[in-house]
Design an enzyme around this catalytic site. Structure first.
Site, short mmCIF file in Angstrom:
data_model
loop_
_atom_site.label_atom_id
_atom_site.label_comp_id
_atom_site.label_asym_id
_atom_site.label_seq_id
_atom_site.Cartn_x
_atom_site.Cartn_y
_atom_site.Cartn_z
N GLU A 153 0.84 -1.18 0.00
CA GLU A 153 0.00 0.00 0.00
C GLU A 153 0.89 1.24 0.00
O GLU A 153 1.71 1.41 0.90
CB GLU A 153 -0.88 -0.04 1.24
CG GLU A 153 -1.87 1.08 1.30
CD GLU A 153 -2.38 1.31 2.72
OE1 GLU A 153 -2.14 0.46 3.58
OE2 GLU A 153 -2.97 2.37 2.93
N PHE A 178 2.56 -1.86 8.90
CA PHE A 178 2.84 -2.01 10.34
C PHE A 178 2.77 -3.50 10.68
O PHE A 178 1.88 -4.20 10.18
CB PHE A 178 1.82 -1.23 11.17
CG PHE A 178 1.94 0.26 11.02
CD1 PHE A 178 2.79 1.00 11.84
CD2 PHE A 178 1.21 0.94 10.05
CE1 PHE A 178 2.91 2.38 11.69
CE2 PHE A 178 1.33 2.32 9.89
CZ PHE A 178 2.18 3.04 10.71
N ASP A 202 1.69 -4.91 13.10
CA ASP A 202 0.39 -5.25 13.69
C ASP A 202 -0.57 -5.81 12.63
O ASP A 202 -1.50 -6.54 12.94
CB ASP A 202 -0.24 -4.00 14.30
CG ASP A 202 0.75 -3.20 15.12
OD1 ASP A 202 0.60 -3.18 16.35
OD2 ASP A 202 1.68 -2.61 14.53
N PHE A 203 -0.35 -5.45 11.37
CA PHE A 203 -1.27 -5.89 10.31
C PHE A 203 -0.97 -7.31 9.84
O PHE A 203 -1.63 -7.82 8.94
CB PHE A 203 -1.21 -4.94 9.10
CG PHE A 203 -1.47 -3.49 9.40
CD1 PHE A 203 -1.97 -3.08 10.63
CD2 PHE A 203 -1.23 -2.51 8.44
CE1 PHE A 203 -2.19 -1.74 10.91
CE2 PHE A 203 -1.45 -1.16 8.70
CZ PHE A 203 -1.93 -0.78 9.95
N HIS A 251 -0.76 -0.19 16.27
CA HIS A 251 0.32 0.26 15.37
C HIS A 251 1.66 0.31 16.08
O HIS A 251 2.55 1.06 15.68
CB HIS A 251 0.02 1.65 14.80
CG HIS A 251 -1.11 1.70 13.82
ND1 HIS A 251 -2.41 1.54 14.18
CD2 HIS A 251 -1.11 1.89 12.47
CE1 HIS A 251 -3.19 1.63 13.11
NE2 HIS A 251 -2.42 1.84 12.06
N GLU A 306 -4.00 -6.79 2.73
CA GLU A 306 -2.75 -7.41 3.19
C GLU A 306 -2.62 -8.87 2.76
O GLU A 306 -1.55 -9.33 2.39
CB GLU A 306 -2.63 -7.31 4.71
CG GLU A 306 -2.06 -5.98 5.20
CD GLU A 306 -3.07 -4.84 5.17
OE1 GLU A 306 -4.27 -5.10 4.92
OE2 GLU A 306 -2.67 -3.67 5.38
#
Lengths: 324, 334
Positions: B29, B92, B94-95, B138, B69
């Protein structure tokens, strides 16, 4: 109608469809004997889709398959004996006995693996197609899925990504009416799957998955579009499976006579045989001969697989990494 | 040797590798940014690692994707099976939850599950770590979970030189590699060798040598451990600092040798403490180096909470130099 394929091609298609059918019917008889480990999902009834799709592809084109992958493997050229050995968990299997029924792959044939995760494959098909686009060749990829996979977010993402990147891939949905025990009628909110695929911005159509000629013609057009740089397509083929979700599935969710009826009305092999003999494209005797050859091959494959050596225990820890 | 920031080292590594190998492309992205928009095309990536990559490498190799993702990683993995060397950027760490299947069940398993028929040379690069008040979703790390996955290599660069050398190695590695670039280190500067520079996986860096205690520190915690060591030195306490550089493979030998020399161990990781890289390293030393230990192993980690937002809470959440210093002193009291 003029003959759409040469007699040799038609006989080849018949051989592949009969091979899948007899392979699966034999596994269905062998499973209760307890020699085959693990989970097995049979493809009987859907043969016209695997073969109709793969017969439009070149050897260099690739497919990504599903948990119900035996048909796709055989249609893309995997050999019966090493496949059977893989299913029996033997050293001579296509994956050395480390994959099993749900993870058969043969990269030399463009078969990038059966996939035990429903919806796991289509993103990989988009990626394969990206590689072909960037490398500037004319290869295409096909991501197979069932009606169950059609509801996975990974599949939505893969379809949108393929449209955005305009890559040469096909999303083939085999709607056999059931995701495990749940009817597609219930689980697909939009009901018309092709319409939903089209909403992603690509050509999408529904075909008769029990008619080899319909599958072949629709796929061929989509493959041609992909090779010409016109991007992805979706194809939905309606069909039925003659066995349960997995071997051992009591299938209580199906009406008592459903499978028997479908074996009469939705048998893609019978339809193919009737068509090619009625049109005079192939002789009944030629079809019969192929059928007998196939039965002999499968007999030999089962016999050899049962006698074949188990994987060496040293392979437990090999091939986790290329280098580590 | 030129001095550059962590971000500049990252840019330098990918640029050199992409010039050398035309199969490398970067998907994610806003890796270039501005696609299809009315304003500027090419923003240079999030946190600015790809300033002029779009003009140099073009849209086929700097691929702006939708926010998907699972498809970003899946597409990269599929392309890796068919002749490219893709880099999937997840903004990030976290994703990673959104694309876990494509890492855990797909990329990392293909070689093994298919009997060695294929390799899968995909690189997944993520921005990681706390320190920016970016909140619970994040600021996490996630490399502990990734280290639990067989078939995946896990890279945690702690310095600009680490970034350059480890990225260049990753981009020539045949296996799936995930690189955790710490977003709070992006402006840190350090000496970085010019031109092609490779650091091998599975070889830790002995950042500092001492006699009294071993500190194994991960990523940004290496820098904090240096500060702690400086403070301890004033009291005549000297420490080894080991930077593993990669958590998978892990350089067990360097860690065990250091503990054999010092007899004490502090493991520093800003991740949550349970089933983490810190507990893994502690278990390694407890099982293979127990006889060297003169004191209980000390773990310096975040508490078992999500990362908080308020800056004072986040500072309390993150291990700091003082926590590390105190932990070393605890090992010396035993």
């Amino acid at each position: 109608m003029s003959q759409p394929l040469s007699a040799e091609q038609l006989l080849g298609a018949w051989r592949r469809m009969v091979t899948i059918r007899e392979f699966e019917e034999r596994l269905h008889r062998e499973m209760p004997k307890g020699m085959i480990p693990g989970f097995t999902h049979l493809y009987s009834g859907q043969e016209a889709i695997a073969v109709g799709v793969c017969d439009t592809l070149d050897r260099e084109d690739v497919i990504v398959s599903t948990h119900r992958g035996h048909g796709h493997c055989l249609a893309k050229g995997c050999e019966v004996k090493p496949m059977m050995q893989e299913i029996y968990g033997r050293a001579g299997g296509l994956c050395g006995g480390k994959g099993g029924s749900m993870h058969i792959a043969d990269f030399s044939k463009g078969m990038l693996g059966a996939n035990g995760i429903v919806g796991g494959g289509p993103p990989l098909a988009t990626g394969a197609a990206l590689a072909f686009r960037n490398l500037g060749n004319r290869r295409v990829s096909v991501g197979f899925g069932g009606d169950g996979s059609a509801n996975q977010g990974t599949v939505f993402e893969a379809m949108n990504m393929a449209v955005v990147l305009k890559v040469p891939t096909l999303f083939v949905f085999e709607n056999n009416g059931y995701s495990e025990n749940t009817a597609a009628e219930y689980a697909i909110g939009a009901r018309d799957l092709a319409e939903r695929c089209a909403a992603f911005g690509m050509p999408a159509e529904t075909g008769d998955g029990t008619d080899f000629f319909d599958v072949y013609a629709r796929t061929r057009r989509a493959v041609e579009r992909a090779r010409n740089g016109e991007g992805p397509s979706s194809l939905v083929f309606t069909c039925t499976r003659f066995f349960g979700h997995f071997e051992g599935d009591p299938q209580k969710y199906r009406a008592a006579d459903e499978v028997d009826t479908f074996r009469q009305t939705m048998d893609c092999l019978g339809k193919f045989r009737d068509r090619v003999t009625a049109e005079g494209w192939l002789q009944e005797s030629a079809l019969q001969q192929v059928h007998e050859d196939v039965l002999a091959l499968i007999d030999a494959a089962v016999e050899e697989a049962m006698a074949a050596p188990l994987p060496d225990l040293a392979t437990l820890t090999t091939d986790v990494y290329t280098t580590y | 040797m030129p001095v550059m920031s962590y971000r500049e080292a990252l840019t330098d590594a990918y640029r050199l590798a992409m010039r050398k190998d035309p199969r490398i492309c970067i998907l994610g992205e806003d890796v270039a940014g501005g696609a299809g928009a009315s304003g500027q095309r090419n923003i240079g990536g999030i946190f600015g690692p790809w300033p002029d990559f779009l003009p140099e490498f073009g849209e086929q190799r700097m691929i702006d994707t939708p926010i998907s993702e699972s498809a970003i990683v899946g597409t990269a993995v599929g392309a890796a099976l068919c002749g490219l060397r893709p880099v999937a950027e997840i903004m990030f760490s976290d994703f990673l939850g959104l694309c876990l299947d494509q890492i855990w069940n797909q990329a990392a398993k293909f070689r093994y599950m298919f009997g060695g028929q294929t390799s899968c040379p995909v690189v997944i690069r993520v921005n990681t770590g706390a320190g920016m008040s970016a909140g619970s979703q994040h600021s996490q790390t996630g490399y502990g979970m990734m280290t639990n996955i067989p078939g995946l290599k896990v890279v945690v660069p702690a310095s600009p030189a680490d970034v350059k050398g480890l990225v260049m190695t990753a981009l020539e590695d045949p296996d799936p590699v995930i690189i955790f670039d710490h977003k709070s280190l992006f402006t840190d500067k350090g000496e970085v060798p010019e031109g092609e520079f490779y650091l091998p996986f599975g070889e830790a860096e002995l950042v500092r040598e001492g006699d009294d205690c071993t500190i194994v520190a991960i990523s940004r915690m290496v820098k904090f451990s240096q500060k702690a060591a400086d403070a301890l030195e004033k009291d005549g306490i000297s420490v080894d600092i080991v930077n593993p550089r990669t958590l998978s493979p892990l350089d067990e030998e360097t860690i065990l040798e250091s503990v054999e020399h010092t007899g004490r161990l502090v493991v520093v990781d800003e991740s949550n403490p349970r089933c983490s890289a810190a507990t893994d390293i502690a278990a390694l030393v407890a099982s293979k180096g127990f006889s060297s230990l003169k004191a209980p192993i000390q773990l310096v980690t975040a508490p078992h909470t999500p990362p908080p937002f308020a800056p004072n809470l986040e500072r309390a959440y993150l291990p700091g130099p003082k926590d590390i210093e105190a932990a070393v002193r605890r090992t010396l009291k035993s």
